[in-house]
Design an enzyme around this catalytic site. Structure first.
Site, short mmCIF file in Angstrom:
data_model
loop_
_atom_site.label_atom_id
_atom_site.label_comp_id
_atom_site.label_asym_id
_atom_site.label_seq_id
_atom_site.Cartn_x
_atom_site.Cartn_y
_atom_site.Cartn_z
N ASP A 69 7.59 -6.13 5.16
CA ASP A 69 6.21 -5.75 5.44
C ASP A 69 5.32 -6.63 4.57
OD1 ASP A 69 4.13 -2.85 4.69
OD2 ASP A 69 3.83 -4.54 6.07
N PRO A 92 1.75 -16.44 -0.47
CA PRO A 92 3.00 -16.10 -1.16
C PRO A 92 4.15 -15.72 -0.24
CG PRO A 92 1.48 -14.25 -1.26
CD PRO A 92 0.76 -15.34 -0.54
N GLU A 117 0.82 -1.22 0.00
CA GLU A 117 0.00 0.00 0.00
C GLU A 117 0.85 1.26 0.00
OE1 GLU A 117 0.50 -2.28 2.51
OE2 GLU A 117 -1.19 -2.03 3.89
N ASP A 155 9.21 -11.53 -6.39
CA ASP A 155 9.30 -12.18 -5.08
C ASP A 155 10.50 -11.58 -4.32
OD1 ASP A 155 8.65 -14.85 -3.37
OD2 ASP A 155 10.80 -14.43 -3.45
N GLY A 156 10.25 -11.14 -3.10
CA GLY A 156 11.31 -10.47 -2.34
C GLY A 156 12.50 -11.35 -2.09
N ASP A 212 7.57 -5.86 -4.28
CA ASP A 212 6.30 -6.51 -3.93
C ASP A 212 5.93 -7.49 -5.04
OD1 ASP A 212 3.70 -5.63 -1.86
OD2 ASP A 212 3.41 -7.07 -3.49
N1 SAM Z 1 0.50 -4.58 6.96
C1 SAM Z 1 0.35 -5.95 6.49
C2 SAM Z 1 0.63 -6.91 7.59
O1 SAM Z 1 1.69 -6.82 8.18
O2 SAM Z 1 -0.21 -7.75 7.84
C3 SAM Z 1 1.20 -6.19 5.27
C4 SAM Z 1 0.97 -5.13 4.27
S1 SAM Z 1 1.36 -5.36 2.62
C5 SAM Z 1 -0.19 -5.21 1.89
C6 SAM Z 1 1.73 -7.05 2.39
C7 SAM Z 1 2.35 -7.21 1.02
O3 SAM Z 1 3.22 -8.34 0.99
C8 SAM Z 1 1.33 -7.43 -0.11
O4 SAM Z 1 1.34 -6.32 -0.98
C9 SAM Z 1 1.83 -8.71 -0.81
O5 SAM Z 1 1.68 -8.66 -2.23
C10 SAM Z 1 3.28 -8.72 -0.39
N2 SAM Z 1 3.97 -10.03 -0.48
C11 SAM Z 1 3.52 -11.21 -0.02
N3 SAM Z 1 4.44 -12.18 -0.29
C12 SAM Z 1 5.50 -11.56 -0.91
C13 SAM Z 1 6.75 -12.02 -1.42
N4 SAM Z 1 7.11 -13.32 -1.36
N5 SAM Z 1 7.59 -11.10 -1.98
C14 SAM Z 1 7.23 -9.80 -2.06
N6 SAM Z 1 6.05 -9.30 -1.59
C15 SAM Z 1 5.19 -10.18 -1.02
#
Ligand code: SAM
Length: 311
Positions: free
Chosen positions: A166, A175, A96, A148-149, A116
């Site tokens: 995050d 994921p 976000e 993917d991070g 992300d």
């Molecule tokens: N504030 C939230 C929490 O802590 O519960 C997290 C906020 S943010 C929306 C979470 C983000 O992590 C999402 O945009 C999702 O696409 C991303 N995400 C999940 N797995 C990931 C990965 N393997 N690599 C990169 N981004 C990832």
């Protein structure tokens, strides 16, 4: 039971968020601004009667206008203060854009890289949640990579002063669960500059205390100074847990004066939640949580034996 159901029906539309198989939140909905499905997750932007606008992924509230600043300031500023002079920052997840917003407040920062996995989350947030990103996506220090991070860290030789995760909670089949293992944290450490600092959201100290303890022990098996802290999040109906870690410095050594001085010196626009006294509050954990974290029977999570949220 009848009167509860009558109340619910009078509320009109409502949303049920499952915490565990035995407990859930019921939130009255004003309107749904967006709902869709990406390659990775179900995405919605919902305006709740109590929380205001919120990002919801796979049925879990990620952040809401009611108190997102608590979460994002908690995740970002302790690590930045601990480093002292962060110039290159990596955010894994952060869809976000609010984590990036808080990092970009620092006048020491020259580059923020956000990786992300889901471009749809970023695009939906850019359009429907300007209050969250605050324009961070168009800051000239900000760079967005979709991917993917973990793969980014494996393939890039880049080094960062601060790395922040995050990401969504570790859900089976989700994921992000491989962002909470020994192998991942070893990779993170190899991508930090010598006095680098790492911080991650780590689920919660209530119904996921066991998961938090596993994440903490896992990070503690890689970094010499891993510290747990928490901030109450009404959006999650739980005290939310974080871990900040480094081999060079210890977050427990930061005094209120040191935190306040660093924020006053480097953070443009200030903070709403985090300051020196709040730092002490966050890092002062009650006895039962300290006992759970020190439980020697807890084994670190690995790629072959990851940790998952209750659901
Ligand atoms: N504030 C939230 C929490 O802590 O519960 C997290 C906020 S943010 C929306 C979470 C983000 O992590 C999402 O945009 C999702 O696409 C991303 N995400 C999940 N797995 C990931 C990965 N393997 N690599 C990169 N981004 C990832």
């Amino acid at each position: 039971m009848g009167d509860v159901l009558d109340q619910i029906s009078r509320m009109g539309t409502y949303f049920i968020e499952f915490e565990t198989p035995f407990s859930w939140h019921l939130r009255a909905v004003n309107r749904v601004l967006y709902s869709g499905e990406s390659k990775y997750q179900r995405i919605a932007v919902v305006e709740f009667k109590d929380l205001g606008k919120a990002l919801v992924l796979d049925g879990k509230v990620q952040s809401s206008l009611f108190d997102e600043y608590v979460y994002h300031e908690s995740l970002v500023h302790p690590a930045m203060v601990l480093h002292g002079n962060p110039q290159r920052v990596l955010i894994i997840g952060g869809g976000e854009g609010a984590t990036a917003r808080e990092v970009l407040k620092w006048d020491t920062v020259k580059e923020v890289m956000m990786v992300d996995i889901d471009e749809d989350v970023v695009n939906v947030s850019r359009e429907y949640l300007p209050e969250m990103h605050g324009g961070s996506f168009s800051d000239n220090r900000f760079k967005l990579l979709i991917g993917d991070g973990r793969r980014f860290l494996e393939e890039s030789g880049d080094r960062f002063d601060v790395i922040l995760v995050d990401a969504t909670d570790p859900l089976e089949g989700g994921p992000s669960y491989l962002l909470y293992t020994v192998e991942f944290y070893r990779l993170v450490k190899s991508r930090l500059t010598p006095n680098g600092v790492f911080a991650t959201q780590a689920t919660n100290t209530a119904y996921a205390l066991k998961v938090l303890a596993v994440i903490y022990r896992t990070i503690g098996s890689v970094f010499s100074r891993a510290r747990v802290y928490q901030s109450y999040m009404h959006s999650y109906d739980a005290p939310w847990g974080f871990v900040v870690a480094s081999d060079a410095s210890d977050a427990l050594q930061l005094t209120p004066a040191m935190v306040d001085d660093a924020l006053a010196k480097h953070v443009r626009g200030g903070t709403r939640y985090y300051d020196g006294l709040t730092h002490v509050h966050m890092f002062t954990l009650p006895k039962h949580i300290r006992a759970a974290l020190e439980d020697r029977s807890i084994k670190p999570a690995t790629d072959s034996n990851p940790t998952f949220m209750p659901m």
